[in-house]
Write an enzyme that holds these catalytic residues in place. Structure first.
Site, mmCIF file in Angstrom:
data_model
loop_
_atom_site.group_PDB
_atom_site.id
_atom_site.type_symbol
_atom_site.label_atom_id
_atom_site.label_comp_id
_atom_site.label_asym_id
_atom_site.label_seq_id
_atom_site.Cartn_x
_atom_site.Cartn_y
_atom_site.Cartn_z
ATOM 1 C CD GLU A 72 -2.914 1.186 2.329
ATOM 2 O OE1 GLU A 72 -2.789 0.391 3.266
ATOM 3 O OE2 GLU A 72 -3.806 2.028 2.273
ATOM 4 C CG HIS B 80 -6.498 0.348 12.382
ATOM 5 N ND1 HIS B 80 -7.235 1.516 12.332
ATOM 6 C CD2 HIS B 80 -5.920 0.230 11.160
ATOM 7 C CE1 HIS B 80 -7.100 2.066 11.140
ATOM 8 N NE2 HIS B 80 -6.302 1.307 10.411
ATOM 9 C CD GLU B 81 -3.171 -2.324 10.592
ATOM 10 O OE1 GLU B 81 -3.598 -2.482 9.432
ATOM 11 O OE2 GLU B 81 -2.818 -1.204 11.038
HETATM 12 N N1 0A1 Z 1 -3.308 0.750 5.784
HETATM 13 C C1 0A1 Z 1 -2.411 0.867 6.884
HETATM 14 C C2 0A1 Z 1 -1.504 2.019 6.807
HETATM 15 C C3 0A1 Z 1 -0.344 1.936 5.919
HETATM 16 C C4 0A1 Z 1 -0.282 2.743 4.817
HETATM 17 C C5 0A1 Z 1 0.827 2.778 4.032
HETATM 18 C C6 0A1 Z 1 1.877 1.964 4.387
HETATM 19 O O1 0A1 Z 1 3.034 2.001 3.679
HETATM 20 C C7 0A1 Z 1 3.345 3.075 2.955
HETATM 21 C C8 0A1 Z 1 1.827 1.137 5.457
HETATM 22 C C9 0A1 Z 1 0.698 1.115 6.221
HETATM 23 C C10 0A1 Z 1 -3.240 1.101 8.131
HETATM 24 O O2 0A1 Z 1 -4.162 1.899 8.099
HETATM 25 O O3 0A1 Z 1 -2.939 0.541 9.152
HETATM 26 ZN ZN ZN Z 2 -5.911 1.480 8.465
#
Ligand code: 0A1
Ligand code: ZN
Length: 882
Positions: free
Chosen positions: A126, A302-303
């Site tokens: 992501e 959350h995850e």
């Molecule tokens: N989706 C994850 C957050 C996240 C976003 C970007 C990342 O790498 C660039 C890593 C994690 C969350 O909301 O926890």
């Molecule tokens: Zn998140």
């Protein structure tokens, strides 16, 4: 990573459905640290809803080895390539695309795509990291079923993980082994994950509501084998809570969490294989504080909650990021509130929103919860998308009520399972399930800025009515000058002179409302609400529970604030009244410092604090919150021109005065709350420790040498990091040899534990002592510090620049210069981290002319660098724009 011409801006208005779709993906990895080989086989088809153009696959930093369409190798002239894409033309309606690429994980310091962390290989995809692994339609609305096989040396990488369930594994004669994983749930590429390494595994299990057994596995470095229990407990709590609260059940045979030491963010919700920053998963009483335990519980939740809000139902495009993040933050906040204290959770969440998000909303990077454009999507993992996004969903819940909200989310999950959707789809599901219209409410998604409510109450003695006149406005933001009126749920109550709640009946209503709190609907720029049958002038309790992310303008005397602080049945508002009282006191002190007039505080405040401290009725955690002074950063945001020196002096003065005035009380409460039992993570014990350590911080401010001894004794006797670090912080902010000794001894004890060493860095970075920057420069050469490790950077550089205003904003500009140097280095190594560090300059226009000049020069120094990453380019140009 770098670009010469200004990077391209992407607009929501330009969204088009993909021209091609991918049904299945077979990925084959031959792992090597310096050389990894990836073969990807995609079954693809034309999307008849698309415009029918070429097939443009995203790819960056890839060495392309071969491209085959339906088994036929393409020659170099049969496709086009740019530094960001692979373009194929004249394709059949349905075909199999096979691509081979080579990547170099150990050169990847950006930590996006496949990279090395210690001896581990892991991924972060992501938002747009998958394109660094292979060419792909790397956008969230392309969802496919993935099968992944991994081959690697068995000794070096005995554990090899990917998303979904493991299907098969085996050995080769040459020392290599292989595994194959299959994830039956179609997913976008950003949820892909792979991990390989020599890891310790701790297992547990969970039986879901329909009776399915799920294996739970936490993977960590062997030396951390004793730090997994809390994450596993938190995971089981999350799974149960999501079943009970949202009716959501887990959907694979296994759920894995892996801890890695090098990670740009907190954690990542990859399907079935969450990857965590080790700081957000590892905990033992001796090494993790209560705050760490609490944060870990929330992040594990959350995850996990993303499995539904994000994975099963995902985002159509990255402008919809808050669809998954805002909603999931709300879910993790609800979860944490349910596991611990609801009141304390709300106070912490609002405090964070006000300090961080309000500042973002008032600054050059202000953006709506659903932004209209971006240059680098990584810059939009912000407090606005996350925390304000959560408030927006929370307001919907307030508007439709708990039951209506559950009906709405059930419909949303049901209707959109397996789809990539928008915030509009989310709202539509809530509207349909509740038969209401939220058209005006949607402005919360498209308009940036923090609305302001001007409230004026009037009591009519003759008619026994109380009318509340409300005017709403929203300041301009860089993207937009004219704002329309928001739909704002304003929760209010009225108190009589004894502090008892009054029945609430609005003019024209037949009978009083059932509850003592009611939610008024604000939807015009100016409105008046008249309550009838009010026998004497009431005291209004406004925005109860912080029912909307807005600022209030309401004239209030200290007496009225003290009354609310003592009587309001809404605990959030009791805390808030106390904070307003403290802010008023502090701002008056700041004024006196500036005018070089004598400083004093009114006696009533000491009495209030004394009552609070000695009250046996109140939760000690709440007492601790109420006795915590607003931060220097938050105070700075309350001034037209922030005066860091005066703020520091005023806050110090107030702290010392309260400390001296209430020394006996602080000392008594300290002893009372100092339990001797073994460390446990639970609300009661946490509450006690928080009050005890707050008392300690005041006691140290009395400058009594006995208190230094108390800190040393606490550190010596402590069996947990919460007490240890509280002692250390107090000593490190004090002139004298004890602080030095304590820091040295602490490092000696913990030098092999990187997470504790990060705390050691942070304590020094936050010290208000005048030699702090020199010390930090020294620490950057210490073996404990590595600029390639984001946790180190955040602990030392980030904490200094964000949470040490008196030193960061030193008059000579040395703090600014230091940050510029670090950003220039980080820009090349890790653009995401560089851009985050730049955030310390967000409010640069709020300071006096000479500091503004220095910060502007600092920003120009960054902007004039060649080879700026899009991440840094976007933020620095927005900061400098007029
Ligand atoms: N989706 C994850 C957050 C996240 C976003 C970007 C990342 O790498 C660039 C890593 C994690 C969350 O909301 O926890
Ligand atoms: Zn998140």
């Amino acid at each position: 990573m770098t670009s010469l011409s200004p990077p391209k801006e992407t607009f929501l208005a330009d969204y088009r459905v993909p021209d091609y779709l991918i049904d299945t993906v077979h990925l084959h990895f031959e792992l090597g640290a310096s050389d990894t080989h990836v073969r990807s086989v995609l079954s693809m088809r034309k999307n008849h809803q698309g415009l029918g153009g070429d097939c443009v696959l995203d790819g960056e930093h890839l060495e392309l080895l071969s491209v085959k369409v339906d088994g036929q190798q393409l020659q170099g002239n049969e496709y086009q390539r740019t530094d960001k894409s692979l373009i194929l033309s004249d394709l059949p309606d349905k075909f199999e695309l096979e691509i081979e690429t080579r990547i170099e994980p150990d050169k990847n310091t950006a930590l996006e795509g496949l990279y090395h962390s210690g001896s581990l290989l892991c991924t972060q995809c992501e938002a747009e990291g998958f394109r660094r692994i292979t060419y792909y339609l790397d956008r969230p609305d392309v969802m496919a079923v993935f099968t992944v096989s991994i081959v690697a040396d068995k000794e070096q990488w005995p554990i090899m993980l990917a998303n979904g369930n493991m299907e098969d594994q085996g050995q080769f004669d040459d020392g290599r082994h292989w595994t194959r994983w299959h994830d039956p749930h179609p997913k976008p590429s950003y949820l892909f994950a792979l991990v390989a390494g020599d890891l310790y595994r701790q297992q547990d299990h969970f039986t879901t509501m329909s009776g399915r057994e799920v294996s739970l596995q936490v993977y960590v470095d062997h030396e951390n084998s004793h730090k997994c229990d809390h994450a596993l407990t938190s995971l089981k709590q999350s799974m149960l809570w999501d079943e009970e609260t949202y009716g959501r059940e887990y959907d694979l045979d296994v759920f894995m969490i892996v801890a890695v030491n090098d990670f740009n963010m907190g954690a990542m919700e990859n399907k079935g294989l969450n990857i965590f920053n080790s700081s957000c998963v590892l905990a033992s009483p001796e090494t993790a504080t209560d705050a760490d335990y609490h944060r870990i519980q929330g992040i594990v939740g959350h995850e996990y909650f993303h499995n539904w809000s994000g994975n099963r139902v995902t985002c159509r495009d990255w402008f919809q990021l808050s669809l998954k993040e805002g909603f999931t933050v709300l879910r993790d906040q609800q979860f944490s509130a349910a596991m611990n204290s609801e009141a304390v959770q709300r106070i912490d969440d609002v405090n964070q929103l006000r300090t961080m998000q309000f500042a973002e909303d008032a600054g050059p990077m202000a953006h709506p919860v659903r932004p209209a454009s971006f240059i680098e999507i990584s810059n939009f993992y912000t407090v606005t998308i996350y925390e304000k996004g959560a408030e927006v969903v929370g307001m919907i819940k307030t508007i439709v009520g708990d039951e209506g909200f559950r009906k709405g989310t059930d419909l949303y999950f049901d209707r959109h399972d397996g789809q990539a959707v928008t915030t509009d789809d989310f709202i539509k599901a809530i509207e349909d399930a509740n038969d209401i219209a939220l058209g005006q409410f949607k402005l919360w998604y498209s308009q940036a800025g923090t609305p302001e409510l001007k409230l004026r109450g009037h009591y009519d003695v003759i008619n026994h009515t109380y009318s509340l006149h409300v005017e709403q406005s929203c300041p301009q933001t860089p993207d937009e000058l004219d704002k329309q009126a928001f739909h704002i749920p304003l929760a209010v109550g009225l108190l009589d002179e004894q502090g008892l709640p009054l029945l609430l009946q609005l003019e024209g209503e037949e009978r009083a409302y059932k509850d003592f709190t009611r939610v008024l609907t604000l939807n015009e720029s100016s409105q008046t609400f008249t309550f009838i049958n009010i026998e004497s002038e009431p005291v209004p309790s406004l925005l109860r529970g912080f029912s909307a992310p807005v600022k209030l303008d309401i004239p209030r005397s200290n007496t009225e604030l003290e009354f609310l602080m003592a009587n309001d049945s809404d605990s959030f508002n009791r805390w808030d009244a106390g904070q307003t009282l403290l802010i008023n006191t502090l701002l008056a002190l700041v004024n006196n410092v500036q005018l070089q007039q004598p400083l004093n505080i009114h006696k009533g405040l000491i009495e209030q604090f004394s009552t609070l401290l000695t009250s046996r009725k109140m939760d000690p955690a709440l007492v601790a919150k109420m006795l915590t002074l607003p931060s220097e950063n938050y105070l700075a945001a309350q001034m037209t021109v922030a005066d860091v020196d005066a703020i520091h002096a005023a806050r110090q003065f107030l702290k010392n005065s309260l400390a001296r005035g209430l020394k006996q009380e602080f000392s008594d409460v300290y002893k009372q709350q100092n339990s001797t039992g073994k460390y446990q993570f639970n609300s009661d014990d946490m509450a006690k420790r928080s009050l005890k350590n707050l008392c300690l911080s005041y006691l140290v401010a009395t400058d009594d040498p006995m208190q230094t001894q108390r800190c040393l004794k606490q550190m010596k006797q402590s069996d947990n990091m919460t007490d240890t670090i509280s002692g250390l912080v107090a000593l490190a902010n004090q002139v004298g040899p004890e602080g030095e000794h304590a820091l040295r001894a602490f490092y000696e004890q913990w030098k092999d534990d990187r997470l504790v060493v990060d705390k050691w860095l942070t304590v020094q970075a936050q010290s208000s002592l005048p030699d702090t920057l020199i010390r930090i420069k020294g620490l950057m050469k210490h073996p404990a510090f590595n600029i390639k490790n984001p946790n180190n950077v955040r602990a030392l550089i980030g904490q200094f620049c964000r949470n040490n205003p008196i030193n960061f904003h030193a008059k000579d500009g040395s703090g600014y210069q230091f940050l510029v140097e670090q950003i220039i280095i980080l820009n090349k190594l890790n653009p995401q981290v560089a851009s985050r560090m730049l955030g310390a300059f967000n409010s640069w226009r709020q300071y006096d002319a000479s500091r503004q000049e220095l910060m502007k020069k600092a920003l120009n120094d960054i902007a004039s660098q060649k080879d700026l990453s899009p991440d840094v380019y976007e933020v620095v140009t927005k900061y400098l724009a007029d």
